[in-house]
Design a protein around this motif. Structure first.
Motif, PDB file in Angstrom:
ATOM      1  N   LYS A 191      91.852 -21.836 105.480  1.00  0.00           N
ATOM      2  CA  LYS A 191      91.022 -21.250 106.538  1.00  0.00           C
ATOM      3  C   LYS A 191      89.644 -20.862 106.005  1.00  0.00           C
ATOM      4  CE  LYS A 191      95.025 -19.406 108.940  1.00  0.00           C
ATOM      5  NZ  LYS A 191      95.764 -18.206 109.319  1.00  0.00           N
ATOM      6  N   GLN A 192      89.560 -20.556 104.747  1.00  0.00           N
ATOM      7  CA  GLN A 192      88.284 -20.131 104.153  1.00  0.00           C
ATOM      8  C   GLN A 192      87.682 -21.209 103.245  1.00  0.00           C
ATOM      9  OE1 GLN A 192      89.463 -16.467 102.245  1.00  0.00           O
ATOM     10  NE2 GLN A 192      88.728 -15.262 103.989  1.00  0.00           N
ATOM     11  N   LYS A 193      88.031 -22.453 103.481  1.00  0.00           N
ATOM     12  CA  LYS A 193      87.589 -23.552 102.637  1.00  0.00           C
ATOM     13  C   LYS A 193      86.065 -23.703 102.648  1.00  0.00           C
ATOM     14  CE  LYS A 193      88.327 -28.524 102.074  1.00  0.00           C
ATOM     15  NZ  LYS A 193      89.036 -29.686 102.600  1.00  0.00           N
ATOM     16  N   VAL A 194      85.466 -23.587 103.800  1.00  0.00           N
ATOM     17  CA  VAL A 194      84.015 -23.768 103.906  1.00  0.00           C
ATOM     18  C   VAL A 194      83.285 -22.680 103.124  1.00  0.00           C
ATOM     19  CG1 VAL A 194      82.063 -23.832 105.521  1.00  0.00           C
ATOM     20  CG2 VAL A 194      84.205 -24.945 106.130  1.00  0.00           C
ATOM     21  N   ALA A 195      83.739 -21.442 103.263  1.00  0.00           N
ATOM     22  CA  ALA A 195      83.108 -20.329 102.540  1.00  0.00           C
ATOM     23  C   ALA A 195      83.265 -20.510 101.034  1.00  0.00           C
ATOM     24  CB  ALA A 195      83.714 -19.006 102.983  1.00  0.00           C
ATOM     25  N   LEU A 196      84.424 -21.001 100.617  1.00  0.00           N
ATOM     26  CA  LEU A 196      84.658 -21.235  99.191  1.00  0.00           C
ATOM     27  C   LEU A 196      83.735 -22.329  98.657  1.00  0.00           C
ATOM     28  CD1 LEU A 196      86.304 -20.669  96.627  1.00  0.00           C
ATOM     29  CD2 LEU A 196      87.967 -22.341  97.430  1.00  0.00           C
ATOM     30  N   ILE A 197      83.567 -23.397  99.441  1.00  0.00           N
ATOM     31  CA  ILE A 197      82.674 -24.491  99.017  1.00  0.00           C
ATOM     32  C   ILE A 197      81.249 -23.971  98.848  1.00  0.00           C
ATOM     33  CG2 ILE A 197      81.644 -26.689  99.731  1.00  0.00           C
ATOM     34  CD1 ILE A 197      84.365 -27.341 101.051  1.00  0.00           C
ATOM     35  N   LYS A 256      87.219 -13.292  96.781  1.00  0.00           N
ATOM     36  CA  LYS A 256      86.733 -12.739  98.069  1.00  0.00           C
ATOM     37  C   LYS A 256      86.699 -13.814  99.150  1.00  0.00           C
ATOM     38  CE  LYS A 256      83.881  -8.931  96.452  1.00  0.00           C
ATOM     39  NZ  LYS A 256      82.515  -8.415  96.325  1.00  0.00           N
ATOM     40  N   VAL A 257      86.502 -15.071  98.735  1.00  0.00           N
ATOM     41  CA  VAL A 257      86.400 -16.152  99.710  1.00  0.00           C
ATOM     42  C   VAL A 257      87.684 -16.985  99.771  1.00  0.00           C
ATOM     43  CG1 VAL A 257      83.902 -16.327  99.779  1.00  0.00           C
ATOM     44  CG2 VAL A 257      85.182 -17.577  98.030  1.00  0.00           C
ATOM     45  N   GLY A 258      88.831 -16.425  99.335  1.00  0.00           N
ATOM     46  CA  GLY A 258      90.115 -17.061  99.543  1.00  0.00           C
ATOM     47  C   GLY A 258      90.631 -17.954  98.421  1.00  0.00           C
ATOM     48  N   ALA A 259      90.127 -17.838  97.210  1.00  0.00           N
ATOM     49  CA  ALA A 259      90.602 -18.659  96.099  1.00  0.00           C
ATOM     50  C   ALA A 259      91.566 -17.855  95.228  1.00  0.00           C
ATOM     51  CB  ALA A 259      89.427 -19.129  95.255  1.00  0.00           C
ATOM     52  N   GLU A 260      92.535 -18.552  94.642  1.00  0.00           N
ATOM     53  CA  GLU A 260      93.416 -17.926  93.645  1.00  0.00           C
ATOM     54  C   GLU A 260      92.922 -18.395  92.281  1.00  0.00           C
ATOM     55  OE1 GLU A 260      97.622 -18.280  94.148  1.00  0.00           O
ATOM     56  OE2 GLU A 260      97.478 -17.981  96.311  1.00  0.00           O
ATOM     57  N   ILE A 261      92.599 -17.434  91.425  1.00  0.00           N
ATOM     58  CA  ILE A 261      91.960 -17.712  90.145  1.00  0.00           C
ATOM     59  C   ILE A 261      92.840 -17.199  88.998  1.00  0.00           C
ATOM     60  CG2 ILE A 261      89.912 -17.259  88.723  1.00  0.00           C
ATOM     61  CD1 ILE A 261      89.280 -18.904  91.165  1.00  0.00           C
ATOM     62  N   GLU A 262      92.889 -17.973  87.925  1.00  0.00           N
ATOM     63  CA  GLU A 262      93.551 -17.555  86.685  1.00  0.00           C
ATOM     64  C   GLU A 262      92.490 -17.521  85.584  1.00  0.00           C
ATOM     65  OE1 GLU A 262      96.678 -20.172  85.492  1.00  0.00           O
ATOM     66  OE2 GLU A 262      97.914 -19.705  87.234  1.00  0.00           O
TER      67      GLU A 262
END
Length: 179
Positions: A121-127, A171-177
């Motif tokens: 759902k937040q793909k555009v914001a992440l890009i 904040k924009v919907g990504a899961e980070i390690e």
């Protein structure tokens, strides 16, 4: 008879110089030691009598006496205790000492940020965020980068920079390690 006639014809001073030369020649020949020929490669080198005597005395010792001798020689000659090498020629790993265990572990200074998943759902914001954070990315490259998750976002960065990057992307919907 001729030698006696020659002796009478030579003045006394010349006899003295001849005598000096003869004594010097004798001293020189005594000073020069005869050259010894080294033994061939396959033959053992000759050992002095003193060394041979010591070796024969050591071979007559028991194992306990040899151990004591070894300890005394190490102390007198200030030799460190060297580990014994096994017969195969492979060095065994030395057991860890207390000093090594007490040493602090190396502090990690470089980190890698990985994008594992993202919210569709937040793909555009992440890009858009990836395009802004990563240098040299346009929208098409950022879209391909996000869609190729899991992938490395940045490698060999400081901990502070890795934490900032993680915070901005989560904040924009990504899961980070962070590794």
């Amino acid at each position: 008879m001729n030698s006696i006639r020659i002796m009478h014809r030579i003045p006394f001073r010349q006899w003295r110089s001849i005598s000096r030369c003869a004594s010097l020649q004798q001293e020189v020949t005594e000073a020069i030691s005869p050259l010894t020929i080294p033994p061939p490669d396959g033959v053992d080198k000759p050992v002095s009598a003193k060394i041979e005597k010591i070796v024969s005395e050591i071979t007559n010792l028991s194992l306990l006496e040899v151990s004591e001798l070894s300890q005394v020689l190490k102390k007198r000659l200030n030799l460190p205790d060297a580990p014994v090498m096994p017969m195969g020629g492979f060095a065994m790993a030395a057991p860890a000492t207390e000093e090594e265990e007490a040493a602090p572990k190396a502090v990690k200074t470089s980190f890698t940020v990985k994008l594992t998943k993202f919210d569709e759902k937040q793909k555009v914001a992440l890009i858009k965020e990836v395009k802004g954070l990563l240098e040299g990315f346009n929208l098409v490259q950022a879209k391909k980068f996000v869609e190729s998750a899991p992938t490395v976002v940045k490698a060999d960065i400081s901990k502070d920079e890795a934490e900032k990057l993680k915070e901005a992307l989560t904040k924009v919907g990504a899961e980070i390690e962070i590794d």
